[in-house]
Design a protein around this motif. Structure first.
Motif, short mmCIF file in Angstrom:
data_model
loop_
_atom_site.label_atom_id
_atom_site.label_comp_id
_atom_site.label_asym_id
_atom_site.label_seq_id
_atom_site.Cartn_x
_atom_site.Cartn_y
_atom_site.Cartn_z
N PHE A 1 -10.25 41.68 27.74
CA PHE A 1 -11.20 40.54 28.21
C PHE A 1 -12.55 41.17 28.23
O PHE A 1 -12.96 42.43 27.95
CB PHE A 1 -10.68 39.85 29.42
CG PHE A 1 -10.89 40.94 30.56
CD1 PHE A 1 -9.69 41.62 30.89
CD2 PHE A 1 -11.94 41.02 31.52
CE1 PHE A 1 -9.57 42.39 32.14
CE2 PHE A 1 -11.81 41.79 32.70
CZ PHE A 1 -10.83 42.40 32.99
N VAL A 2 -13.62 40.30 28.16
CA VAL A 2 -15.10 40.62 28.54
C VAL A 2 -15.58 39.94 29.90
O VAL A 2 -15.13 38.91 29.99
CB VAL A 2 -15.91 40.34 27.09
CG1 VAL A 2 -15.56 41.10 25.87
CG2 VAL A 2 -15.92 38.68 27.09
N LEU B 1 -16.25 49.28 27.72
CA LEU B 1 -17.00 49.82 26.94
C LEU B 1 -18.48 48.94 27.45
O LEU B 1 -18.28 47.65 27.41
CB LEU B 1 -16.50 49.37 25.66
CG LEU B 1 -15.36 50.05 24.88
CD1 LEU B 1 -15.03 49.44 23.49
CD2 LEU B 1 -15.53 51.55 25.21
N TYR C 1 -16.91 45.12 27.76
CA TYR C 1 -15.68 44.79 27.08
C TYR C 1 -14.38 45.80 27.77
O TYR C 1 -14.64 46.87 28.06
CB TYR C 1 -15.69 45.34 25.43
CG TYR C 1 -14.54 44.95 24.63
CD1 TYR C 1 -13.48 46.29 24.37
CD2 TYR C 1 -14.18 43.84 23.85
CE1 TYR C 1 -12.64 45.91 23.52
CE2 TYR C 1 -13.35 43.76 22.85
CZ TYR C 1 -12.35 44.80 22.87
OH TYR C 1 -11.27 44.54 22.24
#
Lengths: 291, 195
Positions: free
Chosen positions: B85-86, B113, B164
């Motif tokens: 998921f973001v 990230l 991310y």
């Protein structure tokens, strides 16, 4: 039964063998300190006399029965968790009062996340819970509170600037609204030490002794205070009472070195008041495709 | 505009002295909460719409933005249940901020990230277990066992950054040894008082 310390490289918080905070070390300087969750007994019904008509503690009235608060517990059961980014100590004072003391890597403050409730009232006494921090800073009866998060005002214990105060309520008479921060310092020339608490919602607060500040975090009272709300501050209904959770930032600085205390407090107050918003979205894409 | 006005209106109502001081009748406080919640949800719709307009053409097919109002009791359905998921962090202040993010997740090894694809330092902090903390009363609907902590650095003023997050078992082809070393790096040392 062990002494515990958690540190983030900038400051460390030391706990004594009872599991309570005993000092904070900042820039190598140790500031002796105690911190605990405590409770004031609410005033019950039927206290009318020749001067006052009946004024129990209630939603509008903070009028503790007695002149000091009592610790919920003089010991805490600890869980200590340390890692690369955050070290935290979970303190369980009772089955209805606990807090987590956190130090994040690189931060100059200590985050205290308190969880209080449901407050037991089986003894027929309403209770008002405060978080109290005590140091040896000789603050000379002076403390500072914000006004709606804007101006910071000097307060003096047992004193009113515009009339001669007759102290009949030594505790509530020194309580002020704290919407953002409260602090004490030992120096008017910004050369000494400062102790501050930054809160995440409007709370009552005071400094009843030199070097000490407290903030009220929860209340559960059993009587209508006859000021118009028409019911006791005892949610929900006759149910179990509420569990409340919140955050205080604790700032201790042994030497201001010419900084005005508010220059250290205001960034924390803005960080607390305007926290980042987060939103989320599930995805099945790889990072590259998503980007 | 009416979505935003909804929150503007309920915040205006909550400036009443009894809302600020908490001295209102119980059912009134419940009504304040209901109005604030509903108007927050309205505002979230607007934020989600605006965000999707920022995305390039053709990416509107992405799932909508979701919000979690119970992060303070470690409850957030999407972070607990998704392995990829973001999260978008919006900074409402007028200058750049760096903050720590805590997300309720299931146990595992995670990679976070930043927008440039750089891997961030992550720590997985166990949620204090039910025995000591009356957890059932606090977060009845959460299955999270840990909180994923990372630093969201340099969020621009009145701006946002998106991170991310993937649970390592979901990253194909990752070597077992890599996962083990990541697990160690992310771990939290826990010491408990003996009964």
């Amino acid at each position: 039964g062990e002494r515990i310390a958690v540190s983030n490289g900038k400051l460390s918080v030391n706990f004594d063998a009872n599991g309570l905070i005993e000092s904070v070390v900042v820039d190598g300087v140790t500031v002796m300190m105690s911190q605990n969750l405590m409770w004031y007994a609410g005033m019950n019904e039927g206290n009318a006399n020749s001067i006052f008509d009946d004024r129990p503690s209630g939603a509008y009235v903070f009028r503790p029965n007695g002149t000091d608060a009592t610790p919920i517990s003089t010991q805490a059961t600890l869980i200590v968790q340390t890692g690369a980014l955050v070290s935290e100590v979970y303190q369980q004072f009772s089955d209805w009062a606990s807090q987590v003391v956190r130090v994040y890597k690189g931060q100059s403050d200590v985050e205290i996340e308190w969880t209080v409730g449901p407050i037991p009232v089986g003894d027929g006494i309403g209770k008002e819970i405060v978080s109290r921090v005590t140091t040896q800073i000789p603050s000379g009866g002076r403390f500072y509170t914000d006004s709606n998060g804007r101006q910071t005002l000097l307060r003096r214990r047992d004193f009113r600037p515009t009339w001669t105060l007759d102290v009949t309520e030594p505790v509530s008479g020194n309580y002020y609204p704290i919407n953002s921060h409260i602090y004490v310092t030992d120096s008017e020339q910004n050369a000494g030490a400062v102790l501050a608490l930054v809160n995440d919602r409007s709370q009552g607060g005071t400094s009843l002794k030199d070097g000490q500040i407290e903030l009220m975090v929860h209340r559960r009272l059993l009587y209508d205070d006859h000021f118009g709300v028409g019911e006791p501050l005892n949610e929900p209904g006759d149910g179990p009472g509420l569990v409340v959770r919140g955050t205080h930032y604790l700032l201790v600085n042994p030497s201001l070195a010419g900084n005005h205390p508010v220059s250290l407090i205001r960034p924390l107050a803005q960080q607390m008041f305007m926290r980042p918003w987060m939103s989320f979205s599930a995805t099945s894409l790889s990072f590259t495709n998503w980007k | 505009q009416n979505l935003i006005d909804s929150l503007r209106r309920s915040m205006g109502e909550a400036q009443h002295h009894d809302a600020v001081a908490g001295t209102e009748k119980e059912h009134v406080s419940q009504d304040y909460r209901l109005r604030l919640h509903d108007s927050l949800v309205d505002c979230q719709k607007d934020v989600g719409n605006s965000f999707s307009q920022l995305l390039p053409i053709g990416s509107q097919a992405l799932p909508p933005q979701e919000f979690c109002l119970h992060l303070n009791v470690s409850q957030c359905a999407i972070t607990e249940s998704s392995s990829r998921f973001v999260t978008t962090v919006y900074n409402p202040r007028s200058h750049e901020v760096t903050t720590y993010v805590r997300l309720p997740v299931m146990n595992g090894v995670y990679t976070v990230l930043d927008p440039d694809g750089s891997e961030l330092i992550v720590q997985l902090v166990p949620l204090v277990n039910a025995a000591l903390r009356s957890i059932e009363t606090e977060r009845p609907k959460s299955s999270a066992t840990h909180e994923l902590v990372f630093q969201a650095a340099s969020i621009p003023a009145l701006g946002h950054k998106t991170f991310y997050i993937v649970k390592s078992s979901a990253r194909h082809g990752q070597q077992h040894s890599t996962i083990t070393s990541s697990r160690e790096r992310q771990s939290t040392t826990v010491r408990m008082a003996e009964a």
